[in-house]
Design a protein around this motif. Structure first.
Motif, PDB file in Angstrom:
ATOM      1  N   GLY A  93       0.820  -1.204   0.000  1.00  0.00           N
ATOM      2  CA  GLY A  93       0.000   0.000   0.000  1.00  0.00           C
ATOM      3  C   GLY A  93       0.849   1.246   0.000  1.00  0.00           C
ATOM      4  O   GLY A  93       2.031   1.215  -0.348  1.00  0.00           O
ATOM      5  N   TYR A  95       1.647   4.920   2.451  1.00  0.00           N
ATOM      6  CA  TYR A  95       1.558   5.370   3.835  1.00  0.00           C
ATOM      7  C   TYR A  95       1.880   6.853   3.940  1.00  0.00           C
ATOM      8  O   TYR A  95       2.471   7.457   3.044  1.00  0.00           O
ATOM      9  CB  TYR A  95       2.516   4.575   4.730  1.00  0.00           C
ATOM     10  N   SER A 105      -0.641   6.430   8.858  1.00  0.00           N
ATOM     11  CA  SER A 105      -1.800   6.035   8.048  1.00  0.00           C
ATOM     12  C   SER A 105      -1.330   5.152   6.908  1.00  0.00           C
ATOM     13  O   SER A 105      -0.357   5.482   6.221  1.00  0.00           O
ATOM     14  CB  SER A 105      -2.509   7.267   7.474  1.00  0.00           C
ATOM     15  N   THR A 107      -2.844   2.920   3.553  1.00  0.00           N
ATOM     16  CA  THR A 107      -3.936   2.588   2.646  1.00  0.00           C
ATOM     17  C   THR A 107      -3.464   1.433   1.774  1.00  0.00           C
ATOM     18  O   THR A 107      -2.435   1.530   1.105  1.00  0.00           O
ATOM     19  CB  THR A 107      -4.308   3.792   1.760  1.00  0.00           C
ATOM     20  N   SER A 108      -4.236   0.342   1.813  1.00  0.00           N
ATOM     21  CA  SER A 108      -3.916  -0.826   0.984  1.00  0.00           C
ATOM     22  C   SER A 108      -5.183  -1.261   0.266  1.00  0.00           C
ATOM     23  O   SER A 108      -6.249  -0.680   0.465  1.00  0.00           O
ATOM     24  CB  SER A 108      -3.383  -1.971   1.849  1.00  0.00           C
ATOM     25  N   ASP A 111      -7.578  -2.433   3.178  1.00  0.00           N
ATOM     26  CA  ASP A 111      -7.907  -1.658   4.363  1.00  0.00           C
ATOM     27  C   ASP A 111      -7.318  -0.255   4.300  1.00  0.00           C
ATOM     28  O   ASP A 111      -6.311  -0.020   3.644  1.00  0.00           O
ATOM     29  CB  ASP A 111      -7.355  -2.381   5.594  1.00  0.00           C
ATOM     30  N   ASP A 112      -7.947   0.658   5.013  1.00  0.00           N
ATOM     31  CA  ASP A 112      -7.403   1.987   5.300  1.00  0.00           C
ATOM     32  C   ASP A 112      -7.334   2.077   6.807  1.00  0.00           C
ATOM     33  O   ASP A 112      -8.343   1.865   7.486  1.00  0.00           O
ATOM     34  CB  ASP A 112      -8.314   3.096   4.773  1.00  0.00           C
ATOM     35  N   THR A 114      -5.423   4.122  10.329  1.00  0.00           N
ATOM     36  CA  THR A 114      -4.560   5.115  10.954  1.00  0.00           C
ATOM     37  C   THR A 114      -4.328   4.660  12.384  1.00  0.00           C
ATOM     38  O   THR A 114      -5.262   4.263  13.071  1.00  0.00           O
ATOM     39  CB  THR A 114      -5.200   6.512  10.950  1.00  0.00           C
TER      40      THR A 114
END
Length: 149
Positions: A93, A95, A105, A107-108, A111-112, A114
């Motif tokens: 992802g 970051y 944080s 983001t993949s 999933d997102d 933090t």
């Protein structure tokens, strides 16, 4: 002419020397490869007393979290399957990390998320993975993963 050469050499030596009283400190970088080290639970009451600590197994310790300078990240998981350590997948992802708020944080495709960074040094990264009442005292406890490099 000789004075000009001496002056030039003196000026060069003054600009080339590093000041010993330079008080600037730099935040350690999250960029790099981190290996999974342990799982720690802190008491939610004081947020510092360790109430549980589990070192990574030899197999789990092969797991790596990688953060690149171009804001890409990947995490490779390893698990024990029939007494054999096998790679269980890689998550990739992007970051962002805010050193002021200590927020990471990611983001993949799956999933997102933090999370809070409890500790970041040149050698150790500790991130909060969840909060729930581990010891049944009515207060949510802080669950973390610790990575080392």
């Amino acid at each position: 002419m000789r004075n000009l050469i001496l002056f030039s050499m003196a000026a060069l030596s003054l600009t080339a020397c590093k000041r010993d009283d330079d008080n600037t400190t730099t935040e350690p970088s999250i960029v790099g490869t981190w290996k999974y080290s342990k799982y720690v639970v802190y008491s939610g009451k004081d947020k510092k007393t360790i109430i549980s600590e589990e070192p990574a197994t030899a197999c789990e310790a092969k797991g790596t979290m990688v953060f690149t300078s171009d804001k890409k990240t990947s995490y490779t998981f390893y698990t024990d399957s029939n007494n054999t350590c096998v790679e269980d997948g890689t998550e990739t992802g992007i970051y962002s990390y805010d050193a002021t708020t200590k927020k990471l944080s990611i983001t993949s495709s799956n999933d997102d998320a933090t999370t809070d960074v409890l500790k970041l040094t040149d050698k150790e990264l500790e991130v909060v993975v969840e909060n729930y009442d581990y010891n049944n005292d009515g207060v949510d406890d802080i669950h973390t993963y610790v990575f080392t490099r």
